[in-house]
Design an enzyme around this catalytic site. Structure first.
Site, short mmCIF file in Angstrom:
data_model
loop_
_atom_site.label_atom_id
_atom_site.label_comp_id
_atom_site.label_asym_id
_atom_site.label_seq_id
_atom_site.Cartn_x
_atom_site.Cartn_y
_atom_site.Cartn_z
N ASP A 17 0.67 -1.07 0.02
CA ASP A 17 0.51 -0.11 0.05
C ASP A 17 0.83 1.23 -0.41
O ASP A 17 0.88 2.64 0.10
CB ASP A 17 -1.07 0.06 1.29
CG ASP A 17 -2.16 -1.43 1.11
OD1 ASP A 17 -2.33 -1.94 2.06
OD2 ASP A 17 -2.26 -1.76 -0.18
N1 LIG Z 1 3.00 -6.08 -2.41
C1 LIG Z 1 1.56 -6.01 -2.88
N2 LIG Z 1 0.62 -7.01 -2.91
C2 LIG Z 1 -0.65 -6.13 -2.82
C3 LIG Z 1 -0.97 -4.92 -2.44
C4 LIG Z 1 0.57 -4.08 -2.29
O1 LIG Z 1 0.05 -2.38 -2.63
N3 LIG Z 1 1.89 -4.69 -2.50
N4 LIG Z 1 -2.34 -4.47 -1.60
C5 LIG Z 1 -2.99 -4.93 -1.49
C6 LIG Z 1 -3.85 -5.13 -1.29
N5 LIG Z 1 -4.03 -4.75 0.72
C7 LIG Z 1 -4.98 -4.00 0.51
O2 LIG Z 1 -4.98 -3.09 0.11
C8 LIG Z 1 -4.30 -6.38 1.23
C9 LIG Z 1 -4.03 -6.88 1.25
C10 LIG Z 1 -4.00 -8.67 1.71
C11 LIG Z 1 -3.44 -8.03 3.39
C12 LIG Z 1 -3.02 -9.51 4.00
O3 LIG Z 1 -3.23 -8.78 4.74
N6 LIG Z 1 -3.41 -10.22 3.15
C13 LIG Z 1 -2.88 -11.24 4.38
C14 LIG Z 1 -4.15 -12.29 3.67
C15 LIG Z 1 -5.25 -12.42 4.11
C16 LIG Z 1 -6.92 -12.89 3.82
O4 LIG Z 1 -6.83 -14.37 3.19
O5 LIG Z 1 -7.92 -12.44 3.72
C17 LIG Z 1 -1.97 -11.87 3.83
O6 LIG Z 1 -2.03 -11.47 2.31
O7 LIG Z 1 -1.15 -12.55 4.07
C18 LIG Z 1 -3.30 -6.85 3.19
C19 LIG Z 1 -3.83 -5.55 2.04
C20 LIG Z 1 -2.84 -6.48 -2.52
N7 LIG Z 1 -1.72 -6.78 -2.49
#
Ligand SMILES: Nc1nc2c(c(=O)[nH]1)N[C@@H](CN(C=O)c1ccc(C(=O)N[C@@H](CCC(=O)O)C(=O)O)cc1)CN2
Length: 294
Positions: free
Chosen positions: A226
């Site tokens: 983000d």
């Molecule tokens: N490398 C990046 N990946 C993603 C970004 C980014 O800017 N850089 N934006 C995100 C979207 N996002 C908020 O907008 C976000 C999505 C997911 C998570 C998170 O902690 N996800 C967990 C799993 C959650 C689940 O399974 O429900 C994880 O991946 O471990 C935080 C922020 C999209 N990707």
């Protein structure tokens, strides 16, 4: 008549606009819209020029001839045919409001792009997507399978020729490697007014902070969660009497609008990356009028 867009970025110096406009005029092109920005801080110059090619010269021919103009200025440039539609892959998890909003705007021609597929780590929206005659790809993601899931995603990007990936509330963090490979080609919608409340559950963070405004931010995706270059933002007012769940409901429209504006700007070649920031030029006249449904 060929209609095209020329985008240019280079170090700022005298004579750039004269060189570009002379070339286009001598190539039989009439400039119909033009925007430019001279960043005094970075010394970078940006311009986006829309033109009618009155002799029907193709953008590829114009591109070849422009090399001699670009070289002395060290320009990074591209010619785009206004009739060509960008190939776009959409990714979604459990919240489908942005996906549905993009599908609607696409169907009425307000977003003239080719949606080559939708990828999701859930099955909720498979029917709607297939009913739009768009391929649906279910890629389940678990911590131990993230690498294979991303490999599958990249195969779909390559097989479809996707030029842009839109994360329409796709809630998985993408790997550093994927972000590097797809730099400038993945747009995300984050449900907060960045840089406030990064990461997961921003509405809950906002509620506990006692904000009076919530927001949404569309940005390019980078390895730093983000923190990618911001493309578009907007806000909505909230009160002390509303809950985090109310924020989620109020935020849906803001998120959908902000993402649609960012996608519109990107597919119309109006966004330039300027270090950690962006330059976003205004929409050309007529680029919001939806084409009649076919
Ligand atoms: N490398 C990046 N990946 C993603 C970004 C980014 O800017 N850089 N934006 C995100 C979207 N996002 C908020 O907008 C976000 C999505 C997911 C998570 C998170 O902690 N996800 C967990 C799993 C959650 C689940 O399974 O429900 C994880 O991946 O471990 C935080 C922020 C999209 N990707």
């Amino acid at each position: 008549m060929e209609q095209g867009i020329l985008t240019v970025q280079c170090d700022s110096r005298r004579g750039i606009v004269a060189a570009i406009s002379t070339y286009l005029s001598e190539a039989g092109c009439n400039i119909t819209d033009s925007a430019q920005f001279d960043d005094k801080e970075t010394g970078q110059f940006f311009t986006r020029i829309a033109f009618d090619s009155e002799k029907g010269t193709t953008t590829s021919t114009l591109d070849e001839g422009f090399a001699a103009v670009a070289e002395p200025f060290g320009m990074t440039y591209a010619f785009h045919d206004s009739k060509s539609r960008m190939k776009v892959l959409i990714m979604v998890s459990k919240f489908g409001h942005c996906l549905h909003d993009l599908l609607f705007r696409w169907r009425i021609g307000a977003l003239p792009m080719d949606i080559v597929g939708v990828i999701s780590n859930h099955l909720e929206y498979q029917k709607e997507v297939v009913n739009h005659d768009i391929p649906f790809h279910y890629i389940k993601v678990r911590p131990e399978t993230k690498a294979e899931a991303e490999a599958q995603m990249m195969r779909i990007v390559e097989d479809t020729g996707a030029e842009l990936v839109v994360l329409a509330r796709y809630m998985q963090v993408l790997s550093d490697d994927l972000c590097r490979k797809m730099s400038g080609r993945i747009i995300n919608i984050h449900h907060s007014f960045l840089p406030s409340f990064k990461g997961a559950n921003p509405y809950k963070q906002a509620y506990h902070r006692g904000v009076k405004l919530i927001g949404a931010t569309s940005h390019y995706v980078t390895a730093d969660l983000d923190e990618g270059p911001i493309i578009e933002q907007d806000i909505a007012r909230v009160t002390h009497a509303q809950s985090a769940a109310d924020y989620v409901a109020i935020g849906r429209d803001v998120e959908s609008q902000v993402l649609a504006r960012a996608v519109h700007a990107h597919i119309y070649q109006r966004v330039f990356q300027n270090g950690d920031k962006t330059v976003v030029f205004p929409a050309s006249p007529g680029s919001f009028a939806p084409e009649p449904p076919t």
